[in-house]
Design a protein around this motif. Structure first.
Motif, short mmCIF file in Angstrom:
data_model
loop_
_atom_site.label_atom_id
_atom_site.label_comp_id
_atom_site.label_asym_id
_atom_site.label_seq_id
_atom_site.Cartn_x
_atom_site.Cartn_y
_atom_site.Cartn_z
N ILE A 73 -5.82 9.81 -3.07
CA ILE A 73 -4.94 8.64 -3.22
C ILE A 73 -4.35 8.18 -1.88
O ILE A 73 -3.71 7.13 -1.81
CB ILE A 73 -3.78 8.94 -4.21
N LEU A 74 -4.58 8.97 -0.81
CA LEU A 74 -4.08 8.55 0.51
C LEU A 74 -5.04 7.50 1.09
O LEU A 74 -6.24 7.76 1.26
CB LEU A 74 -3.99 9.74 1.47
N VAL B 285 0.84 -1.20 0.00
CA VAL B 285 0.00 0.00 0.00
C VAL B 285 0.87 1.25 0.00
O VAL B 285 0.62 2.21 -0.75
CB VAL B 285 -0.95 0.00 1.21
N THR B 286 1.91 1.23 0.82
CA THR B 286 2.81 2.39 0.88
C THR B 286 3.44 2.65 -0.48
O THR B 286 3.49 3.80 -0.97
CB THR B 286 3.90 2.15 1.93
N LEU C 45 5.25 12.01 2.94
CA LEU C 45 4.40 10.82 2.96
C LEU C 45 5.17 9.58 3.43
O LEU C 45 4.62 8.72 4.12
CB LEU C 45 3.79 10.58 1.57
N TYR D 61 3.84 7.36 6.43
CA TYR D 61 3.52 5.94 6.25
C TYR D 61 4.50 5.03 6.99
O TYR D 61 4.19 3.86 7.26
CB TYR D 61 3.48 5.60 4.76
N VAL E 259 0.86 4.14 -2.94
CA VAL E 259 0.55 5.55 -2.70
C VAL E 259 1.66 6.43 -3.24
O VAL E 259 1.41 7.45 -3.92
CB VAL E 259 0.34 5.79 -1.20
N ASN F 264 1.55 6.56 -6.98
CA ASN F 264 0.46 7.41 -7.46
C ASN F 264 0.80 8.89 -7.33
O ASN F 264 0.42 9.70 -8.19
CB ASN F 264 -0.83 7.11 -6.69
N ASN G 167 -2.30 2.17 5.32
CA ASN G 167 -1.36 1.06 5.08
C ASN G 167 -1.31 0.10 6.26
O ASN G 167 -0.56 -0.87 6.25
CB ASN G 167 0.04 1.58 4.77
#
Length: 681
Positions: A189-190, A83-84, A110, A114, A87, A90, A193
């Protein structure tokens, strides 16, 4: 009179051995040297941690967590690197327009967010697990390791968005970041995670009550623990307690080890000297009795070994040790005036070397002092358990007092209270060891003395049957020594038993002694036709015969000592005078001398004098105060002139008390009675 002193090696070699054993037993690591109390200022310099150590939870905290473990459900999350990565990928593809220069900064912020973790804003629903969802703790599994952490160490999704804006605003205050992120879909998009795992949540909750973490966190090396003058709050005290425990468990000695050894040697020397002077000033006659002296030192070593070993391997078990039973071990063979001071010295290792030494020392000292007083009244059968409950009550009261001072509460300390209870009950179980000590050290306990003084004893019954007059004499002497012993603070049970057995040898040849005359008229003819030397020889033999009978019947050495000393080295005056009056050679006077030893203890002096006074009083016709005074003073003066008291440990004050009591006793026993008139017709 002269008080003799044993040779120095006899007294000090055992102490040297005790000293050596103590030095070997003493700790080989440094002890935490700070004393502190909650609510008071820290009196030392600022304390900096010398190593990493965990902050240990208190017993109250662990108990509270254990009780709440079944009602609070801690959610379980899995850390998703995918997931991290998605993100960040993206963000790399977003259209930021003319603000594209902000992209690297957004990615960096970010990554930081994360790295801590992001969870969803929504509420979790519990299906099968019963309880309330924890709002303060979560489990996070990362790289196959699950860790329980505070919820505040991770971000909710909304918090992550706010954190991104706030961290970017520091570097770019002129940019309208919120508008930019909405326009370019950064917020969309956040995503979290940290992914909620319902099955693991339920599984971890099922086992949560089986394991409670004993720590709250860690203090790193070189971190400040407490500053000089800072108030020691409950939180600071908890950190200090944790640091102290870790320090005593694993921290090495920083200074040269020779200093540590020197400190141990000095403390061991102090303990031995305190014990020595305690004995010297309470009853230095103990030094004369090798068996009792060795016993006293052996019990001291037993207490010290118990203290040092348990402090090293299981400090909590010290609450289960029945230390008051050691006071009873002393009370069985020594008088009370020696027992409490020596018992106090026995407890000093607790005070010096244990982490909670003051609490243990006061608890066991108070319990021991009460036990010394109550045990004599509560020795029969079930009453020993009453004494054990008294010990438990005293120890629990002291324990609760310290808990109220240190913690402000006595709750959650029931485990230690159970240990104290077990230790108190163990007093009853371990007291019978005194009979083993009695045999090993060839001692005689007060209980055994009382049994020996029972006139139904087979040996005394034999004496009564073979030499009834002698037996009656022994009974009268027993009553005399009882009165004198109580007045002079002597060992009364020992005196009573010694009085009954001191003339044991007379039953080998009872007709030789005048007190048996009225029972067996043949005694009048016994000495007819014998020379004074022959008669004296027969009389003198009763000391040797008594020792032989005592040996055959395994009587204690203390009783044998009275048989050996009750005539000392005096002579059979009647037959010696007769021998000399008939023209005998004065050079042969030693043949009329008893084969005994001079008395060395106060009790032996008392028996010697009472034996002579009782025998002489039978020939008195006038029992006025003046006559009784002359009799007692004459007998004591005669013994003194023959040097019988020169080795005895007895004071002039005790001698005067003894004479005064004997004079009073004679007048009370041989008082006159009113003559009853005859009735007329």
């Amino acid at each position: 009179m002269q008080i003799s002193t044993p040779k120095l090696p006899k007294r000090f070699i055992p102490l040297v051995i005790v000293f050596a054993v103590l030095v070997l037993l003493m700790p080989r690591t440094a002890k935490f040297s700070y004393d502190y109390k909650k609510g008071t200022p820290w009196p030392y310099e600022t304390l900096i941690s010398q190593f990493d150590f965990p902050i240990l939870k208190t017993a109250e905290q662990i108990q509270e967590e254990r009780e709440s473990a079944g009602t609070v459900v801690v959610p379980y999350y899995r850390f998703s690197d995918e997931v991290t990565s998605a993100v960040i990928k993206n963000v790399q593809s977003l259209d930021l327009g003319r603000m594209d220069y902000l992209r690297p900064a957004i990615v960096t912020r970010l990554n930081d967010i994360y790295a801590k973790g992001v969870i969803s804003d929504g509420k979790i629903k519990l299906d099968h697990a019963e309880g309330q969802l924890s709002e303060n703790l979560i489990y996070v599994q990362h790289n196959k390791r699950a860790t329980q952490i505070p919820r505040t160490e991770v971000y909710k999704l909304s918090e992550a968005r706010d954190q991104l804006v706030a961290s970017m605003a520091v570097s770019y205050p002129s940019v309208n970041l919120d508008s930019l992120f909405r326009r370019s879909s950064v917020y969309e998009i956040l995503v979290p995670n940290l992914l909620y795992d319902k099955s693991m949540t339920e599984l971890s909750h099922a086992g949560s009550s089986d394991y409670i973490s004993p720590t709250l966190g860690y203090v790193r090396a070189d971190e400040k623990i407490v500053s000089k003058g800072e108030i020691v709050t409950a939180e600071v005290a908890q950190i200090l307690d944790s640091y102290k425990q870790e320090y005593n468990k694993m921290y090495g000695y920083g200074a040269p080890r020779i200093l540590l050894y020197l400190g141990n040697i000095l403390l061991a020397l102090v303990l031995v000297l305190v014990l020595y002077f305690c004995i010297y000033y309470t009853n230095k006659g103990v030094f004369e009795d090798r068996n009792r002296y060795f016993y006293l030192l052996s019990v001291f070593l037993l207490v010290s070994v118990t203290t040092f070993v348990l402090e090293r391997v299981a400090p909590g078990a010290l609450y289960m040790v029945p230390f008051p039973v050691f006071a009873l071990y002393l009370l069985a063979f020594f008088r009370k005036r020696l027992v409490l001071p020596v018992y106090t010295v026995y407890l000093l290792p607790l005070l010096i070397f244990c982490g909670n030494g003051m609490e243990l020392f006061v608890m066991y000292l108070a319990a021991g002092a009460v036990t010394i007083e109550t045990f004599g009244h509560l020795t029969q059968r079930w009453k020993q358990f009453v004494n054990a409950f008294i010990i438990f009550g005293v120890e629990l009261a002291v324990f609760a007092g310290f808990r109220l001072i240190d913690a402000g509460t006595v709750s959650f300390w029931w485990v230690t209270a159970i240990r104290v209870f077990v230790g108190s009950m163990a007093t009853v179980a371990l007291y019978p060891l005194v009979y083993l000590f009695e045999r090993v050290f060839n001692l005689v306990s007060s209980t055994r003395l009382e049994e020996m003084a029972d006139t139904n004893n087979p040996l005394l019954q034999e004496l009564s049957a073979k030499a009834p007059g002698t037996f009656q004499h022994c009974l009268q002497v027993m009553n005399m020594v009882d009165a004198v012993g109580r007045a002079t603070d002597a060992n009364v049970p020992l005196l009573r038993a010694a009085a009954l057995y001191h003339d044991l040898g007379k039953m080998q040849n009872p007709l030789c002694f005048v007190e048996n005359e009225t029972i067996n008229p043949e005694v009048k003819k016994y000495h007819d036709g014998k020379t004074p030397l022959e008669s004296a020889t027969d009389i003198i033999r009763h000391v040797d015969d008594g020792l032989a009978i005592a040996e055959e019947n395994r009587l204690p050495d203390q009783i044998k000592a009275f048989i050996r000393t009750h005539h000392g080295t005096t002579s059979t005056a009647y037959f010696l005078n007769k021998y000399l009056n008939e023209g005998g050679d004065p050079a042969q006077a030693s043949a009329f001398q008893y084969h005994g030893q001079k008395p060395v203890t106060k009790e032996q002096v008392i028996l010697m004098v009472c034996d002579s006074v009782e025998a002489a009083s039978r020939s008195m016709k006038d029992f006025t105060p003046e006559s009784c005074d002359r009799l007692v003073e004459g007998i004591v003066a005669g013994k003194e002139s023959e040097g019988q008291f020169e080795d005895a440990d007895i004071t002039i004050h005790d001698m005067n008390l003894m004479k005064r009591m004997l004079k009073t006793y004679l007048q009370q026993i041989f008082h006159g009675r009113v003559s009853y008139p005859k009735r007329k017709h």
